[in-house]
Write an enzyme that holds these catalytic residues in place. Structure first.
Site: not given
Ligand SMILES: [Zn+2]
Length: 224
Positions: A162, A215, A101, A80, A99, A120
């Site tokens: 993915h 803040y 999964h 990737e 990254h 929030y």
């Molecule tokens: Zn991946």
């Protein structure tokens, strides 16, 4: 000869990769971690190697990839590497990328769902929602293009069918956000088992974003 700065980044990547496993946001060899490296004429990033178990990985196993895509090191970089390169190119404030999964984030991504403002804390990723990028085959330029678009104005996104991406000024900030995204994904998924949760208004999310910016901002998570 690596500089002490590069060596510290290599150690940080190994530590972050192991912390992903310890935090439960990564299983097996699916995820990857990178950190921007600009020094002595090199402009690129360091990234976990492809197909390596994190518990067996050492600092010297980490690969280096230049902005032109040239890789160096004893192992091939993560498959990737393209979206890492393109995110660093498009987002000068980003210093590290995680990254994974992670199970709940990926579950939502498999339903082509992003994370809407049901809570929030979604604003921690930089906007009113966390988008889900359209599907494209792993490792392709198409996936990278989708990811960069989904990250516009954000520090995290899901990747359809993915996984997810979280970015930050530092490895700590990117990891902290990745864990937060997975926590939000789990809460949203749990809420969906009962009903579609009501969403916070754009005005309320704008208020929260402003509070975080002025803040409420944690010291280690300072990408904007
Ligand atoms: Zn991946």
């Amino acid at each position: 000869m690596n500089t002490s700065h590069e060596q510290a980044l290599r150690a940080g990547i190994v530590a972050t990769a192991r912390a992903m496993n310890a935090a439960g946001i990564n299983r097996g060899r699916a995820g990857n971690v990178s950190a921007r490296l600009v020094h002595a004429g090199f402009d690129g990033f360091l990234i976990t190697p492809t197909g390596f178990r994190y518990d067996a990985m050492g600092e010297d196993d980490v690969a280096a990839v230049a902005q032109d895509g040239t890789a160096s090191g004893p192992h091939l970089p993560s498959s990737e590497w393209r979206f890492h390169r393109d995110i660093y190119r498009e987002r000068p404030e980003v210093g590290a990328i995680v990254h994974s999964h992670a199970a709940f984030a990926t579950t939502l991504a498999c339903l082509d769902r992003g994370i809407p403002p049901f809570h929030y804390m979604v604003a921690r990723a930089g906007g009113r929602d966390i988008r889900c990028a359209p599907y494209a085959t792993f490792g392709t330029q198409e996936l990278s293009d989708h990811a960069v678009r989904a990250l516009a104005g954000r520090r995290a996104c899901l990747l359809a069918h993915h996984g997810m991406i979280a970015v930050g000024a530092s490895l700590d900030a990117a990891l902290e956000l990745a864990i937060e995204v997975e926590t939000l994904a789990e809460m949203y998924w749990r809420a969906l088992q009962v009903a579609e949760p009501a969403l916070l208004s754009d005005a309320e999310m704008a208020k929260v974003l402003e509070k975080f910016r002025t803040y409420g901002r944690p010291a280690r998570s300072n990408v904007s």
